[in-house]
Design an enzyme around this catalytic site. Structure first.
Site, PDB file in Angstrom:
ATOM      1  N   CYS A 130       0.872  -1.528   0.522  1.00 34.31           N
ATOM      2  CA  CYS A 130      -0.467  -0.353   0.320  1.00 34.31           C
ATOM      3  C   CYS A 130       1.190   1.382  -0.266  1.00 34.31           C
ATOM      4  O   CYS A 130       0.877   2.871  -1.237  1.00 34.31           O
ATOM      5  CB  CYS A 130      -0.828  -0.778   1.383  1.00 34.31           C
ATOM      6  SG  CYS A 130       0.325  -0.089   3.349  1.00 34.31           S
ATOM      7  N   VAL A 162      -4.170  -2.404   9.778  1.00 33.78           N
ATOM      8  CA  VAL A 162      -3.166  -3.315   9.240  1.00 33.78           C
ATOM      9  C   VAL A 162      -3.890  -5.068   9.824  1.00 33.78           C
ATOM     10  O   VAL A 162      -4.028  -4.516  10.951  1.00 33.78           O
ATOM     11  CB  VAL A 162      -1.715  -3.017   9.923  1.00 33.78           C
ATOM     12  CG1 VAL A 162      -0.941  -3.983   9.286  1.00 33.78           C
ATOM     13  CG2 VAL A 162      -2.173  -1.449   9.336  1.00 33.78           C
TER      14      VAL A 162
END
Length: 304
Positions: A130, A162
Site C-alpha cells: 500500500c 493492518v
C-alpha cells in the site's frame, strides 16, 4: 458485456475489500473467494455477496478453475505462501495479481508501468505494498524530470486497518517497497518506513515522500510533473490527495499525501486498503480489456 471471471485468495481486510472493487468493474466478475478459516468474516461476507467460497485454501479452488472459467486470481494471503499459490494457478493458465510482498513477478504501479506489463502478457505481477502504491508515483514524477540520488518514504497506517497478514509480512513490506522505490520509482537508493498508529479514533493513511535530487531541483517542472501524476492516481483512487508540497529545501523535495478510502469494507481512514485494492483492480482491468479484445491470450505454465 462479457466479463473476465476472477478468484480472490485470502479473506482478510484486503481480500474482502477487493470484492467490492471488482464487483463495480465493467470487465471483471468476482466468482470465488478462498480462505483457510471457515468462520472468517471475509468468507461470510463473500457468500452474502453471491461468491462461491472454500476454506480449504487454494487446493479447494483448483478443481473448479476450468469449469468456472477463472482467468485472473488475486492473492491477498502472505508472502510465505504466494509462490506456491501462483505456481498452481499459473499451471492452469490463470494470471496472478500478487498483493503480498512476495515480489516473484515484476513490480507494478499502474500509472508508471502497467502498460508494459500488459504488453508482455506477464502471468504474475506484484502490487508491492500500500505504501508503494501511494508513494512510488510521486518518486517517479520527480525522477522522470531529473535524477534522484535518494528517496525515502514514510507511511503512517491506522492500526485497525493492518491485519495479521500484513503484520506478519512487515519485513518483506519494507524490503519490497524500498526495492520498488529504486526499480519503479527511479531513485538510485530507496528507503521505506511504515508506522502503525494505534490512535483512536483511527487516523487516515498519511504518506511523506522525500527525494534528494542529483542537482538543484527544477522546481517548476518537478511541481508540474507531480501534479500531473497525482491526477493519474486519482483516476482509480479518488481519495488520493496532496496535503502539502511539493516544498523545496536545497536539493530536497518534500511531498505530503493522504489517502482516504471509499469505505467499502473498512471505514474511510483505511486508504491503505483502497490504494492497494484499487491498483490491483486497475491492473486486472487492463489485462481483462486486452483479453476481451482478443489482443492477448493468457498462456499456461507449460507453454511459457
Amino acid at each position: 458485456m462479457k466479463k473476465i471471471k476472477c478468484a480472490l485468495i485470502g479473506s482478510g481486510n484486503i481480500g474482502t475489500d477487493l470484492i467490492y472493487k471488482i464487483k463495480r468493474s465493467p470487465v471483471l466478475e468476482p466468482v470465488w473467494m478462498v480462505g483457510i478459516d471457515p468462520a472468517s468474516e471475509g468468507l461470510a461476507r463473500a457468500r452474502e455477496l453471491g461468491l462461491k467460497t472454500t476454506a480449504d485454501g487454494v487446493d479447494g479452488l483448483l478443481p473448479h478453475v476450468l469449469e468456472d472459467g477463472i482467468q485472473i486470481a488475486f492473492d491477498a494471503t502472505s508472502a510465505y505462501v504466494h509462490a506456491e499459490n501462483s505456481r498452481k494457478l499459473n499451471e492452469l493458465g490463470v494470471m496472478m495479481i500478487d498483493l503480498t510482498p512476495a515480489a516473484i513477478g515484476p513490480l507494478c504501479v499502474p500509472p508508471v508501468n502497467l502498460r508494459q506489463h500488459a504488453d508482455r502478457v506477464e502471468m504474475n505481477v506484484n502490487m508491492i505494498s500500500c505504501a508503494g502504491q501511494a508513494t512510488i508515483p510521486i518518486v517517479n514524477a520527480v525522477s522522470r524530470v531529473q535524477g534522484v540520488e535518494y528517496a525515502e518514504i514514510v507511511a503512517s497506517l491506522a492500526s485497525k486497518s493492518v491485519g495479521p497478514g500484513t503484520r506478519a509480512n512487515l519485513d518483506e513490506f519494507t524490503y519490497t517497497t524500498s526495492s520498488a522505490i529504486e526499480k519503479v520509482g527511479g531513485a538510485k537508493k530507496g528507503k521505506a518506513l511504515a508506522i502503525i498508529n494505534p490512535a483512536e479514533p483511527p487516523l487516515i493513511m498519511r504518506n511523506t515522500i522525500y527525494c534528494l535530487t542529483e542537482s538543484a531541483p527544477d522546481q517548476a517542472r518537478i511541481t508540474e510533473s507531480i501534479l500531473q501524476m497525482i491526477g493519474e492516481v486519482q483516476k482509480y483512487v479518488p481519495g488520493y490527495r496532496l496535503v502539502n508540497g511539493p516544498s523545496y529545501d536545497g536539493n530536497k523535495v518534500s511531498v505530503f499525501m493522504e489517502v482516504a478510502g471509499l469505505g467499502d469494507y473498512l471505514p474511510k481512514y483505511a486508504g491503505n486498503l483502497d490504494i492497494m485494492t484499487a491498483a490491483a483492480t486497475r491492473t486486472a482491468e487492463m489485462f481483462a480489456e486486452e483479453i476481451l479484445a482478443g489482443k492477448i491470450k493468457l498462456k499456461t505454465a507449460e507453454v511459457a
